[in-house]
Write a protein that holds these residues in place. Structure first.
Motif, PDB file in Angstrom:
ATOM      1  N   ALA B 109       0.814  -1.212   0.000  1.00  0.00           N
ATOM      2  CA  ALA B 109       0.000   0.000   0.000  1.00  0.00           C
ATOM      3  C   ALA B 109       0.851   1.268   0.000  1.00  0.00           C
ATOM      4  N   VAL B 110       2.151   1.112   0.225  1.00  0.00           N
ATOM      5  CA  VAL B 110       3.032   2.285   0.244  1.00  0.00           C
ATOM      6  C   VAL B 110       3.632   2.465  -1.151  1.00  0.00           C
ATOM      7  N   PRO B 111       3.287   3.553  -1.856  1.00  0.00           N
ATOM      8  CA  PRO B 111       3.886   3.760  -3.185  1.00  0.00           C
ATOM      9  C   PRO B 111       5.407   3.808  -3.055  1.00  0.00           C
ATOM     10  N   SER B 112       6.124   3.166  -3.960  1.00  0.00           N
ATOM     11  CA  SER B 112       7.585   3.103  -3.790  1.00  0.00           C
ATOM     12  C   SER B 112       8.193   4.502  -3.870  1.00  0.00           C
ATOM     13  N   PHE B 113       7.513   5.395  -4.578  1.00  0.00           N
ATOM     14  CA  PHE B 113       7.989   6.778  -4.631  1.00  0.00           C
ATOM     15  C   PHE B 113       7.964   7.413  -3.232  1.00  0.00           C
ATOM     16  N   VAL B 114       6.899   7.130  -2.482  1.00  0.00           N
ATOM     17  CA  VAL B 114       6.798   7.675  -1.127  1.00  0.00           C
ATOM     18  C   VAL B 114       7.877   7.054  -0.239  1.00  0.00           C
ATOM     19  N   ALA B 115       8.055   5.737  -0.370  1.00  0.00           N
ATOM     20  CA  ALA B 115       9.079   5.067   0.430  1.00  0.00           C
ATOM     21  C   ALA B 115      10.461   5.622   0.102  1.00  0.00           C
ATOM     22  N   ALA B 116      10.727   5.785  -1.196  1.00  0.00           N
ATOM     23  CA  ALA B 116      12.038   6.292  -1.611  1.00  0.00           C
ATOM     24  C   ALA B 116      12.248   7.689  -1.063  1.00  0.00           C
ATOM     25  N   TYR B 117      11.214   8.510  -1.138  1.00  0.00           N
ATOM     26  CA  TYR B 117      11.368   9.866  -0.639  1.00  0.00           C
ATOM     27  C   TYR B 117      11.578   9.876   0.876  1.00  0.00           C
ATOM     28  N   GLU B 311      -6.956  19.970   2.646  1.00  0.00           N
ATOM     29  CA  GLU B 311      -7.964  20.585   1.781  1.00  0.00           C
ATOM     30  C   GLU B 311      -8.998  19.529   1.429  1.00  0.00           C
ATOM     31  N   TRP B 312      -9.977  19.410   2.287  1.00  0.00           N
ATOM     32  CA  TRP B 312     -10.953  18.325   2.107  1.00  0.00           C
ATOM     33  C   TRP B 312     -11.650  18.414   0.764  1.00  0.00           C
ATOM     34  N   GLU B 313     -11.889  19.655   0.309  1.00  0.00           N
ATOM     35  CA  GLU B 313     -12.664  19.797  -0.937  1.00  0.00           C
ATOM     36  C   GLU B 313     -11.878  19.284  -2.141  1.00  0.00           C
ATOM     37  N   ARG B 314     -10.586  19.054  -1.971  1.00  0.00           N
ATOM     38  CA  ARG B 314      -9.821  18.454  -3.063  1.00  0.00           C
ATOM     39  C   ARG B 314      -9.479  17.016  -2.752  1.00  0.00           C
ATOM     40  N   LEU B 315      -9.250  16.752  -1.468  1.00  0.00           N
ATOM     41  CA  LEU B 315      -8.849  15.401  -1.075  1.00  0.00           C
ATOM     42  C   LEU B 315      -9.963  14.392  -1.353  1.00  0.00           C
ATOM     43  N   LEU B 316     -11.188  14.771  -0.994  1.00  0.00           N
ATOM     44  CA  LEU B 316     -12.290  13.817  -1.130  1.00  0.00           C
ATOM     45  C   LEU B 316     -12.564  13.441  -2.590  1.00  0.00           C
ATOM     46  N   PRO B 317     -12.727  14.441  -3.499  1.00  0.00           N
ATOM     47  CA  PRO B 317     -12.940  14.044  -4.903  1.00  0.00           C
ATOM     48  C   PRO B 317     -11.783  13.221  -5.454  1.00  0.00           C
ATOM     49  N   ALA B 318     -10.556  13.590  -5.067  1.00  0.00           N
ATOM     50  CA  ALA B 318      -9.410  12.826  -5.559  1.00  0.00           C
ATOM     51  C   ALA B 318      -9.473  11.389  -5.041  1.00  0.00           C
ATOM     52  N   MET B 472      -9.688  15.789 -14.012  1.00  0.00           N
ATOM     53  CA  MET B 472      -9.833  14.789 -12.966  1.00  0.00           C
ATOM     54  C   MET B 472      -8.513  14.633 -12.220  1.00  0.00           C
ATOM     55  N   ASP B 473      -8.583  14.571 -10.903  1.00  0.00           N
ATOM     56  CA  ASP B 473      -7.387  14.336 -10.109  1.00  0.00           C
ATOM     57  C   ASP B 473      -7.520  13.027  -9.349  1.00  0.00           C
ATOM     58  N   THR B 474      -6.432  12.271  -9.275  1.00  0.00           N
ATOM     59  CA  THR B 474      -6.396  11.135  -8.361  1.00  0.00           C
ATOM     60  C   THR B 474      -5.464  11.521  -7.211  1.00  0.00           C
ATOM     61  N   LEU B 475      -5.420  10.695  -6.197  1.00  0.00           N
ATOM     62  CA  LEU B 475      -4.519  10.993  -5.078  1.00  0.00           C
ATOM     63  C   LEU B 475      -3.077  11.061  -5.566  1.00  0.00           C
ATOM     64  N   ALA B 476      -2.724  10.173  -6.509  1.00  0.00           N
ATOM     65  CA  ALA B 476      -1.349  10.160  -7.011  1.00  0.00           C
ATOM     66  C   ALA B 476      -1.026  11.438  -7.786  1.00  0.00           C
ATOM     67  N   THR B 477      -1.975  11.936  -8.581  1.00  0.00           N
ATOM     68  CA  THR B 477      -1.675  13.158  -9.335  1.00  0.00           C
ATOM     69  C   THR B 477      -1.597  14.376  -8.406  1.00  0.00           C
ATOM     70  N   ARG B 478      -2.413  14.403  -7.354  1.00  0.00           N
ATOM     71  CA  ARG B 478      -2.324  15.499  -6.378  1.00  0.00           C
ATOM     72  C   ARG B 478      -0.976  15.452  -5.660  1.00  0.00           C
ATOM     73  N   LEU B 479      -0.563  14.247  -5.327  1.00  0.00           N
ATOM     74  CA  LEU B 479       0.729  14.063  -4.666  1.00  0.00           C
ATOM     75  C   LEU B 479       1.845  14.607  -5.551  1.00  0.00           C
ATOM     76  N   TRP B 480       1.747  14.320  -6.828  1.00  0.00           N
ATOM     77  CA  TRP B 480       2.730  14.784  -7.806  1.00  0.00           C
ATOM     78  C   TRP B 480       2.741  16.311  -7.878  1.00  0.00           C
ATOM     79  N   ALA B 492       1.444  15.600   2.195  1.00  0.00           N
ATOM     80  CA  ALA B 492       1.289  14.516   3.166  1.00  0.00           C
ATOM     81  C   ALA B 492      -0.126  13.945   3.278  1.00  0.00           C
ATOM     82  N   PRO B 493      -1.161  14.799   3.370  1.00  0.00           N
ATOM     83  CA  PRO B 493      -2.501  14.213   3.488  1.00  0.00           C
ATOM     84  C   PRO B 493      -2.855  13.304   2.310  1.00  0.00           C
ATOM     85  N   TYR B 494      -2.388  13.669   1.108  1.00  0.00           N
ATOM     86  CA  TYR B 494      -2.668  12.822  -0.062  1.00  0.00           C
ATOM     87  C   TYR B 494      -1.921  11.496   0.046  1.00  0.00           C
ATOM     88  N   ALA B 495      -0.681  11.578   0.511  1.00  0.00           N
ATOM     89  CA  ALA B 495       0.103  10.354   0.665  1.00  0.00           C
ATOM     90  C   ALA B 495      -0.535   9.447   1.710  1.00  0.00           C
TER      91      ALA B 495
END
Lengths: 354, 533
Positions: B109-117, B311-318, B472-480, B492-495
Motif C-alpha cells: 500500500a506504500v507507493p515506492s515513490f513515497v518510500a524512496a522519498y 484541503e478536504w474539498e480536493r482530497l475527497l474528490p481525488a 480529474m485528479d487522483t490521489l497520485a496526481t495530487r501528490l505529484w 502529506a494528506p494525499y500520501a
C-alpha cells in the motif's frame, strides 16, 4: 535576502488557495476578476479553451482561473510535465484537443514550433515583450523568466556570497560538495548556454573540470536544495525561485541555504523562460490568443513577480514581494538555440554527467 | 489420497483451449501488444542507421546490464523475504501470525515513490545501488509473499504425510514436497518483482542510481524525438520476453496438483521452539523497515510546514476518483486475466504459452511509454473515448493485467486438473466446467489478482497524468502536484490517504485469501502436538 513574514504568508496563501479549474468547469465562470485587463477582449464563449500546462497547478492555477474570467471562455486545464505534454502533443498530431500549450521551458515550445504545430501569434501580442523573450518567427512568447543561481550553505561555504562567475566553483575546495540535477531541463539549458557562449571546446573543458570534482547528482532542483539545506553539499546549481518557494513553505528560519546571483553576463546566471504557444488548428483560436494576451497583461505579470517569485517579461512590472536582483542585459542568447538539446546531451554523455 | 505429477498424457495438456477461453484471451493479448505495435511503428520510421546509433551508444549496453543486475538482486531478496514470511505466517506457531500475515502484505500500500522519498529526505546515505535495492525489495516482496502464502495454505496435507511416512524428516519434507507445491506461486511472484524492478523509474531516480529506464525518460525530455526512446523501449521488451520465457521453462513440469479434493484435516504446524525470538525479529524487522519507517516519515510531513492542512474539498474528490478508476481498472484487468491465466495453467500448448508471453511483453515498459502508445492510438482511432475514463481503464489493463494473470495461473495450476476432466466426461460443456469447476477453484487467485491490480492502479502516475479526463485528479496526481513545488507538508494528506485507501484491498486480500483457502480445504489449521524441532 531575508523574507518578511508578510511575504511568506502571501506566497503561502497563493499556493494554498490554488483551486482546481476543473472543479469549476461545470459551473459558471468565476466572478469577473477585480480589474481584468482591457487587453483580453472577450472571446466567443460557446467554445472551451483547453490548456495543456507543463507548469505546476500550485504555481499557475490561480492565474489560469483569473484568465478564465478575463477571457470569458470556459477553460479546461490538463497538468503534467512539460516534456511529457510536448511528447503527447506530438503523438496526438492533428487529433489534439489542446488550444494552448503553457510550457515550463522554451525547449518544449521550440520542439513543437519545429514540428510545425504552433501558429504564429499576431504582432500586437508579440510586441508586448522584448525580442529576447519570443520566438524569432513569432510562434511562441515567454510569460515569465527565471535565473540560474548558486544555492550555498553559509556555514560551509560563506565565500560563495562573493562569487561572480560559474568558473569560481571549479575549485578543489568543493570536491564532492557540489549538488546538481543532471536530468533537469534548466541544467540542460545552462549547459546549452555554456556551449553557445564558449563554443563546444570551451564548454567541454568546463564540464570536464566540473566532472573531475565528483559533483553529487540529484533528481531535481528541490532535491539539490534539500542537500544544501542538510549540509550534504555546500553548493548547489538551481533556479532562483525554488529557494523562494522553500522559504514560503517552511519559513525563513528553517532554511539554512542562501542563494547567490552571478554576474548577468555569465552562463551560470542564464535566464530561462516559461512561455505559451497556440496550437495550429485550434478550434478556439481567438480565445487562445486572448489568453496569451492576458498572461502578458500587467495583472498576470504582477502575479508571476509576486506569487511565483519569477521575473516579469513586460516592461514596468516589478515585484512588490521579493527582493529580486535586477536581471542585467544577460547573455544575448537566442532562446531558440536552447532547443539544441541533442548536442548538449551528447556532450554531457561524453563527459559522463548524464 | 495420493499425488501425481502432471503427465503430458492425452488429457487437456495437449489440447486446444475451448473457444470460450481462447477468444477473450486473444483479445487480452491484442490489448497488451498495443504498446509494442506503437514502438515498432516509431522505430520503423527511423531507419537502420539511427537505430544502430541509439543501440550502440556507449552507455546503452552498460545500462541494460545495470538494470538487469538490479532486477536480479531485488528479485532474489524479495523471494527470500516473501517466502520466509509466507512460511512463518502459515506453517509455524509464530505468535500473532494472523496479524503478521496482514502486516506483511501492507507494504504494497506504500507507493515506492513515497518510500524512496521517505528514505532520501531523512537518511541521504540510503542511495545508489544499495538504497535502490533496499527500497525496491521492501515494496515488492509482497508480490511473492501473497501468492506463496496462499499456496502454502492450499498444500494437501496428505502429500506431507506420505513424505513423512516414507521416513523423511519435517525439514526434508518442507524442502522437497512443500517447496515443489509452491514453486509456481514463487515463480509468478518473482516474475512480477523482476519486471517491476526493470520498469520502475521513480525509485532509482530519486535514489540516484542510474538505470535503463532513465535513459528512456531522458531521451523524451531531451530531444522530443520519440524514436530513440522507442528503440530503447524495444530493448526492454526483448529483455522481458527472455525473462518470461525463462520463467515458464523453469515452471516446466514442476506443477503438481492434487488428484482428489483433499480431506478435511489439519496442516502440520512447525514448532519454532527456540527459533521463535529470531522469527519474530525477522518478521518485525521487515515490517519496521517496509511499513513503520515510511509511516513515521509521513507523520512527520503532516506535522510540519505552513502549507500543512487538509484541503478536504480536493482530497475527497481525488479519493473518490482514485477508488473509482482503481475498481474499473481491476475489473477490466481481471476479466481479461482470468481466461489467460486458465489457459496458461491448463492448455500450455496450442497457443497458451504464446498468449501468456504476449500479455507480459510490455510489462517492463515504463508507464510513460505505455501512456504515449495509447495517446497515439487513442487520438487517432478512438477520439470519442480519448482522455475519457474508458481509455484510461484500458491503459491500466495493459499495464497491470500480468499481475492478475500470475495469481490466476498459480491458483488454477494448484487445483486438480482431473476435476475438470471428470466434469467434461460427465457431459458438461466447456462453459459449464469453467463456471462450476475451474472458476471456483481459481477463486482465491482471482480475488488476489483483483486486489493487486486495484492497489497498483491507485499508485499509478505517468499514464494517469496523460490519459485522465481533463480536470480529474487522483490521489497520485495530487501528490505529484504538491511535491512538484516542494510542498511536502501539503502533499502529506494525499500520501496518507493513498496509503490508507490502498491498505483496504491489501487487508481484504490477505483475509479473503485465507478464508477462501480454508473453505476449500474445509479445515482450520490447528496446532499439532508432536515434537517438531
Amino acid at each position: 535576502m531575508s523574507l518578511t513574514n508578510r511575504r511568506a504568508a502571501a506566497v503561502a496563501a497563493g499556493l494554498a488557495t490554488a483551486l482546481s479549474l476543473a472543479a469549476c468547469s461545470t459551473e459558471e465562470p468565476a466572478e469577473q476578476a477585480g480589474d481584468a485587463t482591457d487587453a483580453a477582449t472577450a472571446a466567443v464563449d460557446d467554445t472551451t479553451l483547453t490548456i495543456y500546462s507543463g507548469r505546476n497547478e500550485n504555481l499557475v492555477g490561480p492565474i489560469l482561473e483569473d484568465l478564465e474570467a478575463a477571457v470569458g471562455t470556459e477553460v479546461e486545464v490538463r497538468y503534467a510535465g512539460s516534456s511529457e505534454l510536448a511528447a503527447q502533443l506530438l503523438e496526438e498530431g492533428d487529433g489534439t484537443q489542446a488550444d494552448l500549450f503553457f510550457s515550463q521551458d522554451a525547449g518544449a515550445l521550440g520542439a513543437l514550433a519545429g514540428a510545425d504545430m504552433l501558429t504564429a501569434l499576431p504582432d500586437d501580442v508579440l510586441n508586448l515583450v522584448d525580442e529576447g523573450y519570443r520566438d524569432a518567427e513569432g510562434r511562441w512568447v515567454a510569460t515569465s523568466a527565471r535565473a540560474r543561481v548558486l544555492a550555498y550553505d553559509p556555514e560551509q561555504a560563506p565565500e560563495v556570497a562573493e562569487m561572480t562567475g560559474i568558473d569560481e566553483i571549479l575549485d578543489e575546495a568543493y570536491r564532492g560538495k557540489i549538488g546538481f540535477a543532471p536530468t533537469n531541463a534548466s541544467f540542460h539549458s545552462f549547459v546549452t548556454a555554456l556551449r553557445v557562449d564558449r563554443g563546444e571546446d570551451g564548454a567541454r573543458q568546463w564540464l570536464e573540470d566540473f566532472a573531475a570534482l565528483e559533483p553529487q547528482a540529484y533528481e531535481n532542483n528541490n532535491a539539490v536544495l534539500d542537500a544544501v539545506n542538510g549540509g550534504q553539499v555546500s553548493v548547489g546549481l538551481i533556479n532562483h525561485y525554488y529557494w523562494y518557494e522553500r522559504i514560503a513553505e517552511e519559513g525563513a528560519d528553517a532554511v539554512e541555504a542562501e542563494i547567490r546571483f552571478l554576474d548577468s553576463d555569465d552562463p551560470g546566471a542564464l535566464v530561462n523562460v516559461a512561455g505559451v504557444g497556440v496550437l495550429n488548428g485550434s478550434d478556439a483560436e481567438d480565445a487562445a490568443i486572448a489568453a496569451v494576451e492576458y498572461l502578458l497583461s500587467e495583472e498576470a505579470q504582477q502575479y508571476f513577480a509576486d506569487e511565483t517569485a519569477e521575473y516579469p517579461v513586460v516592461e514596468g512590472v516589478t515585484s512588490t514581494e521579493h527582493d529580486l536582483a535586477p536581471l542585467g542585459e544577460g547573455l544575448n542568447i537566442d532562446l531558440n538555440e536552447l532547443d539544441s538539446l541533442e548536442e548538449t546531451l551528447a556532450l554531457l554523455d561524453e563527459v559522463g554527467l548524464t | 489420497m495420493t499425488a501425481a505429477p502432471v503427465r503430458r498424457t492425452r488429457t487437456t495438456a495437449g489440447r486446444r483451449a475451448p473457444a470460450v477461453l481462447l477468444v477473450p484471451a486473444a483479445v487480452a493479448a491484442a490489448v497488451a501488444l498495443l504498446p509494442i505495435g506503437y514502438l515498432l511503428l516509431r522505430t520503423a520510421e527511423a531507419g537502420g542507421p539511427a537505430i544502430w546509433d541509439t543501440l550502440w551508444r556507449d552507455r546503452t549496453l552498460w545500462l541494460v546490464l545495470r538494470s538487469l543486475g538490479l532486477a536480479a538482486a531485488v528479485t532474489a531478496a524479495a523471494v527470500t523475504v516473501g517466502v520466509a514470511l509466507a512460511w512463518l505466517t502459515t506453517r509455524t506457531d509464530l505468535p500473532g501470525r494472523g496479524a503478521w500475515s496482514v502486516v506483511a502484505a501492507l507494504p504494497l500500500a506504500v507507493p515506492s515513490f513515497v518510500a524512496a522519498y521517505a528514505w532520501v529526505s531523512v537518511v541521504p546515505e540510503v542511495s545508489g545501488f544499495l538504497g535502490t535495492w533496499l527500497v525496491l525489495t521492501m515494496s515488492t516482496y509482497p508480490y511473492v509473499f501473497l501468492p506463496v502464502a496462499a499456496a502454502l495454505r492450499r498444500v494437501d496435507p496428505a502429500l506431507e504425510e506420505v513424505s513423512r511416512s516414507l521416513g523423511r524428516g519435517p525439514w526434508q519434507t518442507h524442502l522437497t514436497v512443500t517447496a515443489r507445491q509452491v514453486r509456481p506461486a514463487v515463480a509468478a511472484g518473482a516474475l512480477l518483482v523482476a519486471l517491476y524492478a526493470l520498469s520502475d523509474f521513480g525509485t532509482p531516480s530519486l535514489l540516484r542510481y542510474d538505470v535503463f529506464t532513465r535513459v528512456i525518460h531522458t531521451s523524451y525530455q531531451a530531444s522530443f524525438d520519440r524514436t530513440p526512446a522507442a528503440v530503447l523501449s524495444l530493448v526492454l521488451v526483448a529483455v522481458t520476453v527472455a525473462i518470461t520465457v525463462a520463467e515458464s521453462r523453469s515452471r516446466g513440469r514442476a506443477e503438481h496438483a492434487r488428484v482428489g479434493g483433499g480431506s478435511a484435516r489439519a496442516l502440520r504446524t512447525v514448532r519454532l521452539g527456540r527459533g521463535k525470538p529470531l522469527a519474530l525479529l525477522v518478521t518485525g524487522g521487515v515490517a519496521a523497515v517496509a511499513l513503520g519507517y515510511p509511516a513515521a516519515v509521513l507523520g512527520y510531513w503532516v506535522s510540519r510546514g505552513s502549507s500543512a492542512g487538509v484541503e478536504w474539498e480536493r482530497l475527497l474528490p481525488a479519493g473518490v476518483s482514485t477508488l473509482w478508476v482503481a475498481l474499473l481498472g481491476a475489473l477490466a484487468a481481471t476479466a481479461l486475466a482470468v481466461p489467460v491465466g486458465i489457459i496458461a495453467a491448463r492448455f500450455p500448448r496450442g497457443g497458451g504459452r504464446f498468449i501468456e508471453h504476449a500479455t507480459y511483453a510490455g510489462h517492463a515498459l515504463p508507464g510513460i511509454v505505455v501512456a504515449l502508445a495509447l495517446v497515439f492510438f487513442g487520438a487517432r482511432y478512438a477520439q470519442p473515448i480519448y482522455q475519457r475514463t474508458p481509455l484510461l481503464v484500458l491503459a491500466y489493463t495493459v499495464l497491470f493485467m500480468p499481475a492478475a494473470i500470475g495469481s490466476v495461473r498459480a491458483a488454477v495450476a494448484q487445483s486438480p486438473r482431473s476435476m475438470g476432466e471428470i466434469a467434461r466426461s460427465l457431459g458438461r460443456s466447456p462453459l459449464g466446467v469453467l463456471r462450476d469447476v475451474t472458476l471456483p477453484l481459481a477463486g482465491p487467485g482471482i480475488a488476489a489478482g483483483f486486489a493487486l491490480v486495484m492497489l497498483t492502479v491507485m499508485k499509478e502516475l505517468p499514464a494517469t497524468l496523460l490519459l485522465r479526463p481533463t480536470g480529474m485528479d487522483t490521489l497520485a496526481t495530487r501528490l505529484w502536484t504538491e511535491t512538484g513545488v516542494g510542498a511536502y507538508a501539503a502533499a502529506a494528506p494525499y500520501a496518507v490517504a493513498l496509503v490508507l485507501l490502498a491498505a483496504v484491498p491489501t487487508f481484504v486480500l490477505s483475509r479473503v485469501q485465507a478464508s477462501l483457502v480454508s473453505d476449500d480445504a474445509a479445515t482450520r489449521v490447528v496446532e499439532e502436538t508432536g515434537g517438531e524441532t
